[in-house]
Design a protein around this motif. Structure first.
Motif, PDB file in Angstrom:
ATOM      1  N   LEU A  40       0.834  -1.201   0.000  1.00  0.00           N
ATOM      2  CA  LEU A  40       0.000   0.000   0.000  1.00  0.00           C
ATOM      3  C   LEU A  40       0.865   1.246   0.000  1.00  0.00           C
ATOM      4  N   ASN A  41       0.263   2.396  -0.360  1.00  0.00           N
ATOM      5  CA  ASN A  41       0.998   3.646  -0.209  1.00  0.00           C
ATOM      6  C   ASN A  41       1.063   3.983   1.285  1.00  0.00           C
ATOM      7  N   TRP A  42       1.840   4.986   1.651  1.00  0.00           N
ATOM      8  CA  TRP A  42       2.096   5.296   3.054  1.00  0.00           C
ATOM      9  C   TRP A  42       0.810   5.605   3.809  1.00  0.00           C
ATOM     10  N   GLN A  43      -0.071   6.421   3.238  1.00  0.00           N
ATOM     11  CA  GLN A  43      -1.307   6.794   3.921  1.00  0.00           C
ATOM     12  C   GLN A  43      -2.233   5.598   4.107  1.00  0.00           C
ATOM     13  N   LYS A  44      -2.381   4.764   3.075  1.00  0.00           N
ATOM     14  CA  LYS A  44      -3.239   3.569   3.187  1.00  0.00           C
ATOM     15  C   LYS A  44      -2.641   2.580   4.185  1.00  0.00           C
ATOM     16  N   ALA A  45      -1.320   2.466   4.212  1.00  0.00           N
ATOM     17  CA  ALA A  45      -0.664   1.599   5.196  1.00  0.00           C
ATOM     18  C   ALA A  45      -0.976   2.096   6.602  1.00  0.00           C
ATOM     19  N   ARG A  46      -0.913   3.392   6.780  1.00  0.00           N
ATOM     20  CA  ARG A  46      -1.218   3.998   8.080  1.00  0.00           C
ATOM     21  C   ARG A  46      -2.663   3.714   8.491  1.00  0.00           C
ATOM     22  N   GLU A  47      -3.595   3.861   7.557  1.00  0.00           N
ATOM     23  CA  GLU A  47      -5.002   3.569   7.841  1.00  0.00           C
ATOM     24  C   GLU A  47      -5.203   2.105   8.212  1.00  0.00           C
ATOM     25  N   THR A  48      -4.471   1.224   7.552  1.00  0.00           N
ATOM     26  CA  THR A  48      -4.561  -0.203   7.872  1.00  0.00           C
ATOM     27  C   THR A  48      -4.048  -0.458   9.276  1.00  0.00           C
ATOM     28  N   CYS A  49      -2.953   0.178   9.658  1.00  0.00           N
ATOM     29  CA  CYS A  49      -2.450   0.060  11.030  1.00  0.00           C
ATOM     30  C   CYS A  49      -3.513   0.531  12.022  1.00  0.00           C
ATOM     31  N   HIS A  50      -4.154   1.639  11.735  1.00  0.00           N
ATOM     32  CA  HIS A  50      -5.204   2.164  12.620  1.00  0.00           C
ATOM     33  C   HIS A  50      -6.328   1.150  12.791  1.00  0.00           C
ATOM     34  N   SER A  51      -6.641   0.400  11.729  1.00  0.00           N
ATOM     35  CA  SER A  51      -7.750  -0.559  11.791  1.00  0.00           C
ATOM     36  C   SER A  51      -7.461  -1.719  12.735  1.00  0.00           C
ATOM     37  N   ILE A  52      -6.202  -1.928  13.091  1.00  0.00           N
ATOM     38  CA  ILE A  52      -5.848  -2.972  14.057  1.00  0.00           C
ATOM     39  C   ILE A  52      -5.195  -2.347  15.300  1.00  0.00           C
ATOM     40  N   ASP A  53      -5.653  -1.160  15.650  1.00  0.00           N
ATOM     41  CA  ASP A  53      -5.205  -0.452  16.856  1.00  0.00           C
ATOM     42  C   ASP A  53      -3.702  -0.183  16.864  1.00  0.00           C
ATOM     43  N   GLY A  54      -3.171   0.200  15.711  1.00  0.00           N
ATOM     44  CA  GLY A  54      -1.741   0.461  15.626  1.00  0.00           C
ATOM     45  C   GLY A  54      -1.428   1.751  14.903  1.00  0.00           C
ATOM     46  N   GLU A  55      -0.137   1.952  14.713  1.00  0.00           N
ATOM     47  CA  GLU A  55       0.405   3.083  13.969  1.00  0.00           C
ATOM     48  C   GLU A  55       1.635   2.560  13.246  1.00  0.00           C
ATOM     49  N   LEU A  56       2.045   3.232  12.184  1.00  0.00           N
ATOM     50  CA  LEU A  56       3.279   2.841  11.512  1.00  0.00           C
ATOM     51  C   LEU A  56       4.424   2.889  12.516  1.00  0.00           C
ATOM     52  N   LEU A  57       5.354   1.979  12.380  1.00  0.00           N
ATOM     53  CA  LEU A  57       6.426   1.739  13.344  1.00  0.00           C
ATOM     54  C   LEU A  57       7.305   2.953  13.620  1.00  0.00           C
ATOM     55  N   THR A  58       7.579   3.173  14.906  1.00  0.00           N
ATOM     56  CA  THR A  58       8.530   4.179  15.378  1.00  0.00           C
ATOM     57  C   THR A  58       9.799   3.457  15.826  1.00  0.00           C
ATOM     58  N   LEU A  59      10.949   4.015  15.488  1.00  0.00           N
ATOM     59  CA  LEU A  59      12.247   3.452  15.899  1.00  0.00           C
ATOM     60  C   LEU A  59      12.996   4.506  16.707  1.00  0.00           C
ATOM     61  N   PRO A  60      12.726   4.589  18.008  1.00  0.00           N
ATOM     62  CA  PRO A  60      13.288   5.668  18.818  1.00  0.00           C
ATOM     63  C   PRO A  60      14.773   5.537  19.139  1.00  0.00           C
ATOM     64  N   ASP A  61      15.333   4.327  18.976  1.00  0.00           N
ATOM     65  CA  ASP A  61      16.748   4.141  19.320  1.00  0.00           C
ATOM     66  C   ASP A  61      17.354   3.029  18.466  1.00  0.00           C
ATOM     67  N   ALA A  62      18.669   2.909  18.551  1.00  0.00           N
ATOM     68  CA  ALA A  62      19.397   1.941  17.733  1.00  0.00           C
ATOM     69  C   ALA A  62      18.993   0.501  18.055  1.00  0.00           C
ATOM     70  N   ASN A  63      18.666   0.215  19.320  1.00  0.00           N
ATOM     71  CA  ASN A  63      18.232  -1.140  19.671  1.00  0.00           C
ATOM     72  C   ASN A  63      16.939  -1.507  18.965  1.00  0.00           C
ATOM     73  N   SER A  64      16.014  -0.578  18.874  1.00  0.00           N
ATOM     74  CA  SER A  64      14.746  -0.836  18.179  1.00  0.00           C
ATOM     75  C   SER A  64      14.992  -1.147  16.711  1.00  0.00           C
ATOM     76  N   LEU A  65      15.885  -0.396  16.075  1.00  0.00           N
ATOM     77  CA  LEU A  65      16.226  -0.648  14.674  1.00  0.00           C
ATOM     78  C   LEU A  65      16.862  -2.028  14.519  1.00  0.00           C
ATOM     79  N   ARG A  66      17.782  -2.371  15.403  1.00  0.00           N
ATOM     80  CA  ARG A  66      18.443  -3.682  15.341  1.00  0.00           C
ATOM     81  C   ARG A  66      17.434  -4.807  15.535  1.00  0.00           C
ATOM     82  N   GLU A  67      16.535  -4.672  16.511  1.00  0.00           N
ATOM     83  CA  GLU A  67      15.546  -5.711  16.785  1.00  0.00           C
ATOM     84  C   GLU A  67      14.618  -5.942  15.602  1.00  0.00           C
ATOM     85  N   ILE A  68      14.141  -4.866  14.978  1.00  0.00           N
ATOM     86  CA  ILE A  68      13.223  -5.052  13.850  1.00  0.00           C
ATOM     87  C   ILE A  68      13.972  -5.609  12.643  1.00  0.00           C
TER      88      ILE A  68
END
Length: 169
Positions: free
Chosen positions: A50-78
């Motif tokens: 999907l495009n970015w906006q449709k992906a975001r809407e899909t995340c909202h439909s399952i109580d989510g949001e597009l992924l945030t990576l606040p630190d290097a550990n989060s990036l490594r884990e994903i």
């Protein structure tokens, strides 16, 4: 018998098209659709691009949001999680954007600033600069398969895979 019962519960949750009464299935720490990756509950979509906006809407439909990576550990884990799933050679939308404030990247979830430079953003060999380099033509963040899963910017209208994170309301 107990093992069989848990197997049936898991199978029912996995195959159900209707949301269960509870957000959780069995003994999971994360709600249905999501998997624990580090300290986040994430959903990796690889079946529908999907495009970015449709992906975001899909995340909202399952109580989510597009992924945030606040630190290097989060990036490594994903990044490791995508390797385990066998999908590390794909592009994925994440929740970084600079629409409306060119060059100032923010996370869609809480409007906090995205960390710039190493280790987050990909390094381009031509002309030897860190991403993002797309200026006003590329305002949405991706995990870039061509740069080892580091972040890059892309045209928000592209149809790509995406990653949601659960947002507890």
């Amino acid at each position: 018998m107990k093992k069989c019962l848990w197997g049936l519960i898991f199978l029912a949750c996995a195959l159900s098209e209707v949301r269960p009464q509870s957000k959780y299935c069995g003994n999971e720490k994360c709600p249905t659709f999501y998997k624990q990756v580090g300290s986040n509950c994430v959903y990796v979509s690889t079946k529908t691009k999907l495009n970015w906006q449709k992906a975001r809407e899909t995340c909202h439909s399952i109580d989510g949001e597009l992924l945030t990576l606040p630190d290097a550990n989060s990036l490594r884990e994903i990044t490791l999680h995508l390797q385990v799933l066998g999908v590390s050679k794909e592009f994925f939308w994440i929740g970084a954007y600079d629409m409306g404030h060119e060059g100032t990247w923010r996370w869609i979830k809480d409007k906090s600033d995205v960390s710039m430079g190493t280790p987050f953003w990909a390094y381009s060999s031509h002309p030897f600069v860190h991403q993002p380099t797309g200026k006003d033509k590329a305002n949405c963040g991706i995990l870039d398969k061509n740069h080892g899963g580091h972040m890059s910017d892309a045209d928000c209208n592209l149809d790509l895979n995406f990653i949601c994170e659960y947002v507890d309301k």
